[in-house]
Design a protein around this motif. Structure first.
Motif, mmCIF file in Angstrom:
data_model
loop_
_atom_site.group_PDB
_atom_site.id
_atom_site.type_symbol
_atom_site.label_atom_id
_atom_site.label_comp_id
_atom_site.label_asym_id
_atom_site.label_seq_id
_atom_site.Cartn_x
_atom_site.Cartn_y
_atom_site.Cartn_z
ATOM 1 N N LEU A 218 -1.443 0.357 10.427
ATOM 2 C CA LEU A 218 -1.462 1.153 9.198
ATOM 3 C C LEU A 218 -0.769 0.405 8.070
ATOM 4 O O LEU A 218 0.298 -0.194 8.267
ATOM 5 C CB LEU A 218 -0.777 2.508 9.422
ATOM 6 C CG LEU A 218 -1.475 3.470 10.384
ATOM 7 C CD1 LEU A 218 -0.701 4.780 10.476
ATOM 8 C CD2 LEU A 218 -2.912 3.729 9.956
ATOM 9 N N PRO A 219 -1.346 0.429 6.891
ATOM 10 C CA PRO A 219 -0.763 -0.323 5.767
ATOM 11 C C PRO A 219 0.519 0.321 5.259
ATOM 12 O O PRO A 219 0.649 1.536 5.224
ATOM 13 C CB PRO A 219 -1.867 -0.261 4.704
ATOM 14 C CG PRO A 219 -2.625 0.997 5.017
ATOM 15 C CD PRO A 219 -2.602 1.122 6.507
ATOM 16 N N LYS A 220 1.466 -0.539 4.863
ATOM 17 C CA LYS A 220 2.701 -0.041 4.259
ATOM 18 C C LYS A 220 2.443 0.269 2.791
ATOM 19 O O LYS A 220 1.597 -0.329 2.144
ATOM 20 C CB LYS A 220 3.806 -1.087 4.386
ATOM 21 C CG LYS A 220 4.234 -1.354 5.825
ATOM 22 C CD LYS A 220 5.366 -2.375 5.862
ATOM 23 C CE LYS A 220 5.803 -2.641 7.308
ATOM 24 N NZ LYS A 220 6.896 -3.642 7.386
ATOM 25 N N GLU A 221 3.218 1.210 2.271
ATOM 26 C CA GLU A 221 3.052 1.614 0.885
ATOM 27 C C GLU A 221 4.358 1.422 0.133
ATOM 28 O O GLU A 221 5.448 1.477 0.720
ATOM 29 C CB GLU A 221 2.620 3.090 0.793
ATOM 30 C CG GLU A 221 1.275 3.352 1.443
ATOM 31 C CD GLU A 221 1.002 4.836 1.583
ATOM 32 O OE1 GLU A 221 1.939 5.580 1.927
ATOM 33 O OE2 GLU A 221 -0.123 5.255 1.329
ATOM 34 N N THR A 222 4.247 1.198 -1.147
ATOM 35 C CA THR A 222 5.441 1.060 -1.974
ATOM 36 C C THR A 222 6.122 2.408 -2.123
ATOM 37 O O THR A 222 5.490 3.403 -2.454
ATOM 38 C CB THR A 222 5.070 0.523 -3.371
ATOM 39 O OG1 THR A 222 4.391 -0.712 -3.212
ATOM 40 C CG2 THR A 222 6.322 0.322 -4.213
ATOM 41 N N GLN A 223 7.429 2.443 -1.854
ATOM 42 C CA GLN A 223 8.182 3.685 -1.947
ATOM 43 C C GLN A 223 8.762 3.850 -3.340
ATOM 44 O O GLN A 223 9.139 2.868 -3.989
ATOM 45 C CB GLN A 223 9.312 3.703 -0.916
ATOM 46 C CG GLN A 223 8.831 3.597 0.518
ATOM 47 C CD GLN A 223 9.983 3.610 1.494
ATOM 48 O OE1 GLN A 223 11.100 3.977 1.166
ATOM 49 N NE2 GLN A 223 9.720 3.202 2.728
#
Length: 613
Positions: A218-223
């Motif tokens: 699963l791709p990481k997202e900017t928090q």
């Protein structure tokens, strides 16, 4: 604009995303690596969550018997799941907006698997407490899986293919929801009813695989570290949601006046009404509310959410189809789950078609098609399948019902939410839609059961009218003066259904078309037993003619089998007709809601604004 991946490298396509003012700006869309695997992982979570809503239904009485509990206690296995699921949906959706989808989704899958494991272990430990606690954990995981995965699917594919992807979501969700009961029955058949824990254990290996692959793929997202969780709003919303659902769970629409006096109902309603304005104030004062009320002020968003509630109520009508199919096809109780496969086929056809057509014609037209098909299905059920039950009328009617639900539960609603609400709030927006739909699915059974019960009240009378006339029983004088074995008949043994003891009345109320004749014979035997007891108490013996009379009357009932079964079948279908009228009227109301939805032209104008302006 490229819409497919040729290599494992991220693909950039022009995509417009929304800012906080719901206007769209130009950014580069980046499809994640291994996007097909990512799509499968999200669809797996949606399928598990939807399947679990129905898979436990066939095992309800089995679980109750295994744990030694009655219906009043056993219903908590379902009630606690409904309450925890609805309360968790908006909370987890907002958390996903703040910290990203990946950690929330993986945690939700893990909680679902952990809860499933605990539910299975509850049988080994014979623990109701462990079962209920584990069902709550399961529901919290499910409340995170479905809305987060749905929102994610809508953003990992290029906009031109978004409708098709969301159509897959609708197909997986709809088919899994419909096939849940059949899957539960199949597992019980394979493992044995004494091993009902496998209904829950089946989720554990799937959850482990999805968690492992999810951490990797699963791709990481900017928090966004500037966003803060609205804890006061969460607390109030959870209590509000639990209160209103608790009231619905205990509300009896057949006796609304008496039901409202129930402490479980009026206290819960009072709590909800008190907290509603408090929640409104809290959400207007925080910078990042868990539910943004300004969206409800937008007619497009408000109409979309109302359409979600309509779709949820229409979806819950499916839970009555097994009993309707059993009655129409004269099947024994428990066999009605198999005809619901026809609904699943219709939904599986409608959902992907709705996704493809949404890309081309826009969500409003596709929702219009879905509500129109649902209206046609309701008319077919009212005027064809109910008065003329048979395999053709029943099968075609419920197939059209499934087709309509496929259009409504598929891509259009999620497509609208993703385009009407800023991308930064996509998860909570989808969670709000899921919450509104869940409220509809919770309210629906209480209303639909009430409509069906109004007809059930007169069902026993219709059955008695179809029975052969009860023979007159001998008076005492006739017995004393009779010189033959067969006494003279002087008095009629008339009776009313209300004169029968409650257990006998309940046998008629709980009868189905396949055993109603045998139940009427039990009534006849009971009445003869009562009369014979009176005669024996006064005379010390029962003339043999009375037993001959009994045997003849039972033969008469058997000779009227078809008339009695038909009377029962048509009487019960009258109740279903009222239910289907509600379904049809609600479908027509959905057509009216289309006026508040944006056209494809307006959505395209937002996605692809005129650069000259």
């Amino acid at each position: 604009m490229s819409c497919e991946l040729k290599t494992p490298k991220p693909e950039k396509v022009e995509h417009k995303t929304e800012n906080s003012d719901s206007q769209l700006t130009n950014t580069d869309f980046t499809a994640p690596k291994r996007w097909k695997l990512v799509l499968v992982l999200y669809l797996a979570g949606i399928g598990m969550g939807a399947l679990d809503m129905g898979i436990v239904n066939p095992a309800r009485t089995v679980i109750q018997n295994g744990l030694g509990i009655d219906d009043k206690v056993g219903v908590w296995v379902f009630t606690i799941y409904t309450l925890a699921y609805a309360a968790a949906i908006p909370v987890i959706g907002k958390i996903a907006d703040i910290i990203g989808r990946k950690p929330v989704y993986v945690l939700a899958i893990g909680l679902f698997g952990l809860g499933s494991l605990g539910c299975g272990l509850a049988q080994d430990f014979s623990s109701l407490g462990l079962l209920l606690a584990s069902r709550a954990i399961q529901a919290i995981g499910g409340g995170g899986m479905v809305p987060v995965a749905t929102a994610a699917v809508g953003t990992i594919v290029p906009p031109p293919k978004r409708g098709m992807a969301l159509g897959l979501v609708g197909m997986v969700y709809g088919v899994a929801s419909v096939f849940g009961a059949s899957a539960g029955s199949l597992i019980l058949d394979i493992a044995g009813q004494e091993n009902w824990q496998w209904i829950f254990y089946i989720n554990v290996p799937i959850a482990i695989v999805v968690v492992g692959l999810g951490i990797w793929a699963l791709p990481k997202e900017t928090q966004d570290s500037s966003r803060r969780l609205d804890l006061p709003g969460i607390l109030v919303l959870v209590v509000m949601t639990t209160s209103i659902l608790w009231a619905f769970q205990n509300l009896d629409f057949t006796q609304i006046g008496e039901s409202v006096k129930d402490r479980n109902v009026w206290v819960a309603l009072v709590v909800f009404l008190i907290l509603l304005p408090l929640f409104w104030v809290i959400e207007h004062r925080v910078a990042d509310p868990i539910i943004n009320f300004k969206y409800f002020g937008n007619i497009n968003v408000g109409s979309t959410l109302l359409m979600g509630a309509v779709a949820g109520i229409l979806m819950m009508t499916v839970m009555f189809i097994p009993q309707f199919a059993e009655n129409c096809l004269r099947l024994p109780s428990g066999a009605g789950g198999y005809p619901t496969i026809i609904i699943g086929v219709g939904s599986a056809i409608g959902s992907p078609i709705s996704g493809r057509l949404t890309d081309r014609f826009g969500p409003r037209r596709i929702l219009g098609v879905g509500t129109a098909i649902s209206t046609i299905a309701g008319i077919m059920l009212i005027f064809w399948a109910s008065p003329h039950p048979g395999i053709i009328s029943t099968s075609l009617s419920i197939f059209v019902m499934g087709l309509g639900l496929g259009f409504l539960m598929g891509a259009p609603l999620t497509y609208l939410i993703l385009h009407l609400i800023p991308e930064s709030d996509a998860n909570s927006g989808q969670a709000t839609l899921s919450l509104i739909r869940s409220l509809g699915t919770t309210l629906a059974p209480a209303i639909l059961v009430g409509l069906l019960a109004t007809a059930m009240g007169g069902l026993s009378g219709k059955v008695m009218e179809a029975m052969p006339e009860m023979p007159p029983m001998p008076t005492m004088a006739a017995i004393e003066n009779s010189k033959s074995g067969m006494p003279q008949m002087k008095a009629d043994m008339g009776f009313k259904m209300s004169d029968l003891p409650a257990p006998i009345q309940e046998k008629i109320k709980s009868a189905d078309v396949t055993n109603v004749v045998d139940r009427t014979k039990e009534i006849a035997n009971y009445l003869f037993d009562q009369q014979e007891a009176k005669i024996k108490a006064q005379m010390g013996t029962v003339p043999p003619g009375v037993e001959q009379m009994r045997a003849k009357y039972l033969q008469d009932i058997e000779s009227h089998r078809d008339q009695i079964e038909t009377a029962f079948q048509m009487g019960l279908n009258e109740g279903f007709s009222r239910l289907f009228w509600f379904y049809t009227i609600l479908s027509l109301a959905g057509i009216l809601l289309l006026a508040g939805l944006p056209s494809k032209h307006k959505i395209d104008a937002v996605i692809n604004p005129d650069p000259s302006r």
